[in-house]
Design a protein around this motif. Structure first.
Motif, PDB file in Angstrom:
ATOM      1  N   UNK A   8      41.751  29.606  43.940  1.00 33.52           N
ATOM      2  CA  UNK A   8      42.094  31.009  43.713  1.00 33.52           C
ATOM      3  C   UNK A   8      43.601  31.169  43.581  1.00 33.52           C
ATOM      4  N   UNK A   9      43.979  32.320  43.062  1.00 29.01           N
ATOM      5  CA  UNK A   9      45.400  32.655  43.054  1.00 29.01           C
ATOM      6  C   UNK A   9      45.778  33.076  44.476  1.00 29.01           C
ATOM      7  N   UNK A  10      46.973  32.710  44.889  1.00 33.63           N
ATOM      8  CA  UNK A  10      47.436  32.970  46.252  1.00 33.63           C
ATOM      9  C   UNK A  10      47.347  34.448  46.610  1.00 33.63           C
ATOM     10  N   UNK A  11      47.547  35.322  45.639  1.00 34.07           N
ATOM     11  CA  UNK A  11      47.593  36.755  45.932  1.00 34.07           C
ATOM     12  C   UNK A  11      46.252  37.343  46.368  1.00 34.07           C
ATOM     13  N   UNK A  12      45.147  36.632  46.186  1.00 38.32           N
ATOM     14  CA  UNK A  12      43.875  37.200  46.631  1.00 38.32           C
ATOM     15  C   UNK A  12      43.846  37.363  48.148  1.00 38.32           C
ATOM     16  N   UNK A  13      44.606  36.571  48.875  1.00 40.85           N
ATOM     17  CA  UNK A  13      44.593  36.659  50.330  1.00 40.85           C
ATOM     18  C   UNK A  13      45.392  37.833  50.870  1.00 40.85           C
ATOM     19  N   UNK A  14      46.048  38.580  49.986  1.00 48.32           N
ATOM     20  CA  UNK A  14      46.694  39.813  50.410  1.00 48.32           C
ATOM     21  C   UNK A  14      45.647  40.872  50.731  1.00 48.32           C
ATOM     22  N   UNK A  15      44.452  40.739  50.138  1.00 50.72           N
ATOM     23  CA  UNK A  15      43.386  41.724  50.323  1.00 50.72           C
ATOM     24  C   UNK A  15      42.419  41.343  51.433  1.00 50.72           C
ATOM     25  N   UNK A  16      42.160  40.059  51.600  1.00 50.05           N
ATOM     26  CA  UNK A  16      41.141  39.594  52.532  1.00 50.05           C
ATOM     27  C   UNK A  16      41.533  38.205  52.981  1.00 50.05           C
ATOM     28  N   UNK A  55      47.404  35.258  30.582  1.00 49.89           N
ATOM     29  CA  UNK A  55      48.229  36.146  31.403  1.00 49.89           C
ATOM     30  C   UNK A  55      48.101  35.775  32.871  1.00 49.89           C
ATOM     31  N   UNK A  56      49.104  36.151  33.626  1.00 52.31           N
ATOM     32  CA  UNK A  56      49.093  35.930  35.067  1.00 52.31           C
ATOM     33  C   UNK A  56      48.156  36.961  35.689  1.00 52.31           C
ATOM     34  N   UNK A  57      46.994  36.528  36.131  1.00 51.04           N
ATOM     35  CA  UNK A  57      46.000  37.437  36.696  1.00 51.04           C
ATOM     36  C   UNK A  57      45.315  36.759  37.874  1.00 51.04           C
ATOM     37  N   UNK A  58      44.906  37.539  38.870  1.00 50.14           N
ATOM     38  CA  UNK A  58      44.221  36.939  40.004  1.00 50.14           C
ATOM     39  C   UNK A  58      42.873  36.346  39.580  1.00 50.14           C
ATOM     40  N   UNK A  59      42.489  35.258  40.257  1.00 56.43           N
ATOM     41  CA  UNK A  59      41.221  34.616  39.933  1.00 56.43           C
ATOM     42  C   UNK A  59      40.634  33.962  41.170  1.00 56.43           C
ATOM     43  N   UNK A  60      39.330  33.782  41.146  1.00 54.85           N
ATOM     44  CA  UNK A  60      38.599  33.023  42.162  1.00 54.85           C
ATOM     45  C   UNK A  60      37.546  32.211  41.424  1.00 54.85           C
ATOM     46  N   UNK A  61      37.462  30.932  41.744  1.00 52.41           N
ATOM     47  CA  UNK A  61      36.376  30.090  41.227  1.00 52.41           C
ATOM     48  C   UNK A  61      35.911  29.188  42.358  1.00 52.41           C
ATOM     49  N   UNK A  62      34.622  29.239  42.653  1.00 56.61           N
ATOM     50  CA  UNK A  62      34.045  28.384  43.680  1.00 56.61           C
ATOM     51  C   UNK A  62      33.339  27.224  42.986  1.00 56.61           C
ATOM     52  N   UNK A  63      33.716  26.022  43.384  1.00 57.27           N
ATOM     53  CA  UNK A  63      33.063  24.805  42.903  1.00 57.27           C
ATOM     54  C   UNK A  63      32.173  24.301  44.033  1.00 57.27           C
ATOM     55  N   UNK A  64      30.909  24.100  43.743  1.00 60.01           N
ATOM     56  CA  UNK A  64      29.987  23.565  44.743  1.00 60.01           C
ATOM     57  C   UNK A  64      29.466  22.227  44.251  1.00 60.01           C
ATOM     58  N   UNK A  65      29.509  21.245  45.142  1.00 57.09           N
ATOM     59  CA  UNK A  65      28.916  19.933  44.867  1.00 57.09           C
ATOM     60  C   UNK A  65      27.815  19.738  45.894  1.00 57.09           C
ATOM     61  N   UNK A  95      38.293  38.241  37.705  1.00 57.20           N
ATOM     62  CA  UNK A  95      37.872  36.891  37.310  1.00 57.20           C
ATOM     63  C   UNK A  95      37.324  36.137  38.511  1.00 57.20           C
ATOM     64  N   UNK A  96      36.015  36.249  38.736  1.00 57.83           N
ATOM     65  CA  UNK A  96      35.345  35.580  39.847  1.00 57.83           C
ATOM     66  C   UNK A  96      34.156  34.814  39.268  1.00 57.83           C
ATOM     67  N   UNK A  97      34.057  33.523  39.599  1.00 58.06           N
ATOM     68  CA  UNK A  97      32.969  32.703  39.063  1.00 58.06           C
ATOM     69  C   UNK A  97      32.623  31.587  40.049  1.00 58.06           C
ATOM     70  N   UNK A  98      31.495  30.942  39.792  1.00 56.61           N
ATOM     71  CA  UNK A  98      31.074  29.787  40.583  1.00 56.61           C
ATOM     72  C   UNK A  98      30.244  28.873  39.716  1.00 56.61           C
ATOM     73  N   UNK A  99      30.348  27.574  39.960  1.00 57.22           N
ATOM     74  CA  UNK A  99      29.425  26.633  39.328  1.00 57.22           C
ATOM     75  C   UNK A  99      28.950  25.632  40.368  1.00 57.22           C
ATOM     76  N   UNK A 100      27.778  25.072  40.118  1.00 54.69           N
ATOM     77  CA  UNK A 100      27.168  24.101  41.022  1.00 54.69           C
ATOM     78  C   UNK A 100      27.000  22.787  40.275  1.00 54.69           C
TER      79      UNK A 100
END
Length: 115
Positions: A8-16, A55-65, A95-100
Motif C-alpha cells: 500500500x501507499x504509506x498515506x493509507x495509515x493516516x486513516x486507519x 498519478x500519485x494516488x493511494x492504493x492497497x493491494x493484498x497478495x495471498x499465497x 484503488x483496492x484489490x486482491x489476488x490469490x
C-alpha cells in the motif's frame, strides 16, 4: 501457510492504523473457514512513492499465497470479503484489490517438515 501481504501507499495509515488492518486481514482469513489460525501469516509493505494510472494516488493491494486445493469460488469469495473490508476501512482509497495465488503442495517445504 497461507501468507497475506498487503502492499500500500504509506498515506493509507493516516486513516486507519497498520496494526488494526493486519488484525482485520487475519480475521477475514479466519472467517473464510479455509485456514487454521496458527498457519495464517500477515504482513504489510508500505511504499513512500508509487503511481496509479500515471498519478500519485493511494492504493492497497493484498497478495495471498495459499496451498493448492481450494476452489475458484472459495478464492473469489476470499478476495471479495477482503476488498469489501478494506473498502469500508479506507473509503477514500479508490484503488483496492486482491489476488490469490497457489503454492503447489508437492513442492512446498517448511522447517517443521524437515523433521
Amino acid at each position: 501457510m497461507p501468507h497475506f501481504v498487503m502492499e500500500c501507499s504509506q498515506d493509507v495509515f493516516e486513516q486507519y492504523g497498520e496494526v488494526d488492518v493486519i488484525t482485520d486481514i487475519h480475521r477475514i482469513a479466519m472467517d473464510s473457514g479455509l485456514f487454521n489460525e496458527a498457519d495464517i501469516k500477515v504482513r504489510v509493505r508500505p511504499f513512500s512513492t508509487g503511481l496509479v494510472g500515471g498519478t500519485d494516488a493511494p492504493f492497497i493491494h493484498v497478495f495471498a499465497w495459499i496451498m493448492d486445493g481450494r476452489s475458484t469460488g472459495q478464492k473469489a469469495a476470499l478476495s471479495r470479503a477482503m476488498v469489501r473490508l478494506l473498502s469500508q476501512r479506507y473509503p477514500n482509497v479508490a484503488n483496492i484489490a486482491m489476488n490469490v495465488s497457489e503454492f503447489e503442495k508437492a513442492s512446498y517445504c517448511n522447517r517443521r517438515m524437515l523433521g
